[in-house]
Design a protein around this motif. Structure first.
Motif, PDB file in Angstrom:
ATOM      1  N   TYR A   1       0.857  -1.182   0.000  1.00 13.83           N
ATOM      2  CA  TYR A   1       0.000   0.000   0.000  1.00 13.83           C
ATOM      3  C   TYR A   1       0.896   1.236   0.000  1.00 13.83           C
ATOM      4  O   TYR A   1       1.593   1.499  -0.959  1.00 13.83           O
ATOM      5  CB  TYR A   1      -0.976  -0.054   1.181  1.00 13.83           C
ATOM      6  N   ASP A   2       0.894   2.015   1.044  1.00 17.33           N
ATOM      7  CA  ASP A   2       1.705   3.229   1.058  1.00 17.33           C
ATOM      8  C   ASP A   2       3.200   2.895   0.943  1.00 17.33           C
ATOM      9  O   ASP A   2       3.657   1.842   1.383  1.00 17.33           O
ATOM     10  CB  ASP A   2       1.487   3.995   2.365  1.00 17.33           C
ATOM     11  N   LEU A   3       3.950   3.843   0.352  1.00 13.56           N
ATOM     12  CA  LEU A   3       5.402   3.736   0.339  1.00 13.56           C
ATOM     13  C   LEU A   3       5.929   4.620   1.461  1.00 13.56           C
ATOM     14  O   LEU A   3       5.571   5.801   1.549  1.00 13.56           O
ATOM     15  CB  LEU A   3       5.971   4.206  -1.009  1.00 13.56           C
ATOM     16  N   TYR A   4       6.766   4.043   2.325  1.00 13.81           N
ATOM     17  CA  TYR A   4       7.239   4.761   3.502  1.00 13.81           C
ATOM     18  C   TYR A   4       8.724   5.112   3.375  1.00 13.81           C
ATOM     19  O   TYR A   4       9.478   4.463   2.652  1.00 13.81           O
ATOM     20  CB  TYR A   4       7.057   3.911   4.766  1.00 13.81           C
ATOM     21  N   ILE A   5       9.109   6.130   4.121  1.00 14.54           N
ATOM     22  CA  ILE A   5      10.520   6.415   4.317  1.00 14.54           C
ATOM     23  C   ILE A   5      10.738   6.416   5.826  1.00 14.54           C
ATOM     24  O   ILE A   5      10.076   7.148   6.574  1.00 14.54           O
ATOM     25  CB  ILE A   5      10.954   7.755   3.668  1.00 14.54           C
ATOM     26  N   TYR A   6      11.611   5.524   6.274  1.00 14.26           N
ATOM     27  CA  TYR A   6      11.915   5.391   7.703  1.00 14.26           C
ATOM     28  C   TYR A   6      13.179   6.201   7.997  1.00 14.26           C
ATOM     29  O   TYR A   6      14.235   5.972   7.396  1.00 14.26           O
ATOM     30  CB  TYR A   6      12.131   3.921   8.068  1.00 14.26           C
ATOM     31  N   ILE A   7      13.052   7.143   8.917  1.00 16.07           N
ATOM     32  CA  ILE A   7      14.160   8.050   9.233  1.00 16.07           C
ATOM     33  C   ILE A   7      14.769   7.696  10.583  1.00 16.07           C
ATOM     34  O   ILE A   7      14.056   7.571  11.594  1.00 16.07           O
ATOM     35  CB  ILE A   7      13.686   9.521   9.245  1.00 16.07           C
ATOM     36  N   ASN A   8      16.084   7.529  10.570  1.00 15.48           N
ATOM     37  CA  ASN A   8      16.822   7.301  11.807  1.00 15.48           C
ATOM     38  C   ASN A   8      16.521   8.449  12.764  1.00 15.48           C
ATOM     39  O   ASN A   8      16.615   9.624  12.389  1.00 15.48           O
ATOM     40  CB  ASN A   8      18.322   7.237  11.486  1.00 15.48           C
ATOM     41  N   ASP A   9      16.161   8.128  13.998  1.00 12.61           N
ATOM     42  CA  ASP A   9      15.748   9.158  14.951  1.00 12.61           C
ATOM     43  C   ASP A   9      16.841  10.193  15.209  1.00 12.61           C
ATOM     44  O   ASP A   9      16.551  11.311  15.656  1.00 12.61           O
ATOM     45  CB  ASP A   9      15.317   8.507  16.271  1.00 12.61           C
TER      46      ASP A   9
END
Length: 480
Positions: free
Chosen positions: A205-213
């Motif tokens: 479904y959605d395309l995500y971008i996971y960002i290092n905190d």
């Protein structure tokens, strides 16, 4: 002596006549079918049915003659349903047995004959042969097609019955409530619903971008959706942070330009129009930037979540967060766009058992255990319910759910050439994948391929103008 001889000869003649009569009255083995079995008898195995079908072929070809055609017996039996099964979703042998058991448990007395069919031209050829023999399946798979949704919709309109009236019944209401409104909406073609929604485990479904905190504050302050803004963050950071992606394709990269790609069409999410991105200079510039970062190790493709560590600043994936994503914050890079979808199965308009066929489909797909068994290949009610929640709560764009562009066959072929070309171009950034890590190995000659591609583009402007005009009219009629 002569009396005894004549006696034995006469006795032998009588025996031969009796044997011939007995053989003439006995049914052929190939005439036995599933339809002739009561619900308490053992259903033949698939190998046994295969032998029966082989015999039936011989009968119809004239090798063996009988008074009645057994295939006709099968198709005319009001309790016998033929259910075609394609590749997406594929119903396993185990699932087929469970479906039969489940229907019997629910008090639906019918015999299901599952028939495997190939996709595309092979499916169409097989179906045309069934037409000529007047032996129609009752439940039809919406099998994969060469030109995707365009071929699928043509087949659906031609061979399936609308289910709207059935969905208004008590049985249909239960099926209707088993899926989200948006899932039905994307199946709607000219106000008609022909198929059951399709859910499959590999569907994204959605395309995500996971960002290092560690980079979260910088990301929220300066990321504007572009690759340049993301690049600037790691250029201004200490060390050598990298960007990683679990795949490499047009759907991974074009969101950085504000585009979505589906059904062989590029869509500008800001201007809300279809627009051929391949004709734009900025696509080439983006590919050059990504390739440059791949050469220096700043961007890695086909990386699993196991790569996530302190030096991974951003990870692009359509996967939902799990233990591997600890220390990362999820953002939507590109919302899933619902357009028209072919669905999973429908009822053949030439079937003489349409009500029973719909009842079977409705009963199976209203039950999360059977529905997940068909869609996922195993029973997983928890996963099924989780997907329902994802669809309900996601940032998915439903403004064009059910929109289908009316284009000529030649135009469809041209759009798919463009799709094939851009997918090949992006995949050519790598030559292969590392045998251990799976990470893509960079192609040193990619820029030559990029120049060659850019010099040989087809002009799709007229097709896109035509589709945008249709979208304008469709939006006006659906958003009033």
């Amino acid at each position: 002596m002569k009396k005894n001889t004549w006696f034995y000869i006469s006795l032998m003649l009588i025996c031969m006549v009796l044997t011939a009569c007995r053989e003439k009255s006995a049914p052929l083995e190939s005439e036995v079918s599933v339809a002739s079995l009561s619900s308490t008898e053992v259903v033949p195995s698939e190998s046994e049915m295969s032998e029966v079908n082989s015999s039936l072929s011989e009968i119809s070809s004239g090798k063996v003659e009988t008074e009645e055609d057994s295939t006709s017996n099968l198709t005319s039996d009001p309790t016998h349903l033929i259910w075609t099964v394609g590749l997406m979703p594929y119903i396993t042998n185990e699932a087929r047995g469970e479906i039969k058991r489940f229907l019997h448990e629910k008090g639906i007395e019918c015999e299901i004959e599952f028939v495997d069919v190939e996709g595309g031209a092979a499916y169409k050829k097989w179906y045309e042969q069934q037409k000529q023999k007047n032996e129609f399946p009752d439940i039809l798979a919406v099998s994969p097609w060469e030109y995707g949704i365009y071929d699928a919709v043509t087949f659906i309109r031609s061979e399936l019955i609308p289910l709207n009236d059935y969905l208004d019944t008590k049985v249909g209401k239960k099926l209707l409530d088993s899926y989200c409104d948006i899932e039905w909406k994307q199946l709607t073609i000219n106000e008609k619903i022909y198929t059951i929604p399709k859910r499959m485990r590999q569907r994204s479904y959605d395309l995500y971008i996971y960002i290092n905190d560690r980079f979260k504050d910088k990301f929220e302050a300066s990321f504007d959706g572009s690759y340049e803004s993301l690049r600037k963050i790691f250029e201004e950071s200490e060390g050598q942070p990298i960007i990683a992606s679990d795949s490499l394709g047009v759907n991974t990269l074009c969101p950085f330009l504000g585009y979505n790609f589906k059904n062989a069409l590029f869509y500008d999410m800001n201007l809300e129009v279809f627009d051929d991105l391949t004709a734009q200079k900025r696509l080439k510039e983006l590919l050059q930037e990504v390739y440059s970062d791949m050469l220096t190790g700043r961007f890695v493709s086909w990386a699993s979540a196991d790569i996530l560590s302190e030096n991974v600043m951003a990870y692009i994936s359509s996967n939902q967060p799990n233990a591997s994503f600890a220390g990362y914050t999820q953002y939507v890079l590109s919302p899933y766009r619902f357009m028209v979808d072919p669905g999973a199965f429908g009822v053949c308009k030439s079937s003489s058992k349409q009500e029973l066929a719909f009842r079977v489909l409705s009963t199976c797909f209203s039950d999360p255990e059977i529905a997940s068994l068909i869609g996922y290949g195993e029973v997983s009610v928890e996963e099924w319910n989780k997907e329902t929640e994802i669809i309900k709560s996601g940032a998915m764009d439903d403004r064009m759910a059910g929109f289908f562009p009316e284009v000529l066959n030649a135009e469809v072929e041209q759009l798919h050439r463009t799709q094939s070309g851009i997918n090949s171009l992006i995949s050519n950034m790598i030559t292969s994948r590392d045998s251990i890590s799976g990470i893509g190995i960079v192609n040193p000659n990619y820029l030559d391929a990029l120049e060659s591609y850019s010099a040989d583009l087809e002009d799709n402007s007229e097709i896109y103008d035509k589709i945008n005009q249709q979208l304008k009219e469709w939006t006006k009629n659906h958003n009033d």
